[in-house]
Design an enzyme around this catalytic site. Structure first.
Site, short mmCIF file in Angstrom:
data_model
loop_
_atom_site.label_atom_id
_atom_site.label_comp_id
_atom_site.label_asym_id
_atom_site.label_seq_id
_atom_site.Cartn_x
_atom_site.Cartn_y
_atom_site.Cartn_z
CB SER A 1 16.51 6.37 23.80
OG SER A 1 17.91 6.34 23.92
CE LYS B 1 18.75 8.20 26.22
NZ LYS B 1 19.39 8.52 24.91
CE1 TYR C 1 18.42 10.38 21.12
CE2 TYR C 1 17.86 8.87 19.35
CZ TYR C 1 17.92 9.17 20.68
OH TYR C 1 17.51 8.25 21.59
CE1 TYR D 1 20.72 6.37 29.58
CE2 TYR D 1 22.52 4.89 29.02
CZ TYR D 1 21.54 5.78 28.63
OH TYR D 1 21.38 6.08 27.30
CB VAL E 1 18.94 1.78 19.79
CG1 VAL E 1 19.59 3.07 19.35
CG2 VAL E 1 19.32 1.39 21.20
N1 GLN Z 1 20.86 2.28 25.93
C1 GLN Z 1 21.15 2.98 24.71
C2 GLN Z 1 22.48 3.70 24.82
O1 GLN Z 1 22.74 4.27 25.85
C3 GLN Z 1 20.06 3.95 24.40
C4 GLN Z 1 20.29 4.70 23.12
C5 GLN Z 1 19.05 4.87 22.29
O2 GLN Z 1 18.06 4.18 22.45
N2 GLN Z 1 19.14 5.76 21.34
O3 GLN Z 1 23.28 3.73 23.92
#
Ligand code: GLN
Length: 303
Positions: free
Chosen positions: A64, A67, A239, A191, A257
């Protein structure tokens, strides 16, 4: 403040002593088996130096954290138009929550939850092929990090594609609200590849210099965009643990993650931390502790 090199090596030692690692992301099979007892920290400072401790040369899945780079790329492409489709408020729910998307009638509350990141990448993908969109994100990262050695781990991307039912559900719900322009599978393929980018903490800390407005950072992001991305990292980067991160660390941060965290100490430093074991929110357990220690010992909190 004590010497930064000493602070960082002290944190590395303490994290290993505590051995409170958490559990690597289980829902992405390719990440599930990674040994949890790993730690790395890199800090780029305003004087142009990088201080590192632990496994700072080991590439990990940025997940993430991508992002942030996708958001910068998309803002560069379409600017404020993005905000007609995505909000800028924290959620208080998990990164992959479905319920809040229904409450918000298909307009994701921010670009760092999965639904918001999927819409952001959708906006970038319109008018180009997946490989071009990915090349734009990778190109930005390489320019920000001043390193060409940043690659995608195709196995991780495939692993997520094979098990990504939750993200498919989010994408189809967005489609039902007319908030997707591209075919969901094509979009999710893009993605998942963006999430499967790998970097070392040394590279990630280098890439954050533009956001931290350090004097020697390459000039690839406008100050306005950097300021806005920092604001979103502060309010939404962790989050439903964003409030706690702000309380404990007091700096804009974005987790993934894969166990990475990118942290910005405005005009002071760009920080990258990695430890693959996660807490219940999907944020690096030891990494978050280390971030709190660093902020405490350096006094870098913005508050
Ligand atoms: N690729 C992961 C997902 O879409 C990214 C989520 C994350 O890093 N929190 O679930």
């Amino acid at each position: 403040m004590a010497d930064l090199a000493e602070i960082i090596s002290g944190i590395n030692e303490r994290i290993h002593e505590e051995a409170d690692w958490g559990v690597p992301a289980q829902y992405i099979p390719e990440l599930a088996g990674i040994p949890a007892d790993q730690f790395a920290i890199s800090v780029c400072t305003a004087n142009g130096r990088t201080y590192s401790a632990g496994s700072s040369h080991v590439p990990f899945s940025i997940q993430s954290i991508s992002k942030v780079f996708a958001l910068v790329t998309t803002l560069g492409r379409i600017g404020d138009q993005l905000w007609t489709r995505v909000g800028r408020e924290p959620t208080g729910t998990a990164f992959d929550a479905i319920s809040i998307l229904e409450t918000d009638a298909g307009r994701p509350r921010n670009p760092f939850i999965n639904a918001g990141a999927i819409v952001t990448t959708d906006a970038l993908l319109s008018g180009r092929e997946p490989r071009q969109a990915i090349a734009e994100i990778l190109g930005l990262i390489r320019a920000m990090a001043e390193s060409d050695e940043v690659y995608i781990n195709a196995k991780v991307a495939r692993s997520e594609k094979e098990t990504g039912a939750r993200n498919r559900a989010l994408a189809h719900y967005l489609l039902s609200h007319d908030n997707l322009d591209n075919d969901p599978e094509k979009l999710l393929g893009t993605y998942f590849h963006q999430c499967a980018i790998e970097m070392t903490t040394d590279q990630l800390a280098m890439s954050g210099r533009c956001l931290a407005d350090l004097p020697n950072a390459p000039n690839v992001i406008s100050r306005t965009h950097a300021r806005r991305v920092n604001a979103l990292m502060m309010s939404c980067g962790h989050y439903d643990a964003s409030g706690e991160f702000s309380y404990q660390v007091g700096l804009p941060g974005k987790s993934g993650v894969g166990g990475g965290i990118l942290i910005v100490a405005p005009r002071k430093a760009s920080i990258a931390i990695w430890s693959p074991g996660l807490d219940g929110y999907g944020n690096s357990k030891a990494g978050t502790r280390a971030a709190a220690m660093l902020s405490h010992q350096t006094g870098w909190s913005v508050f």
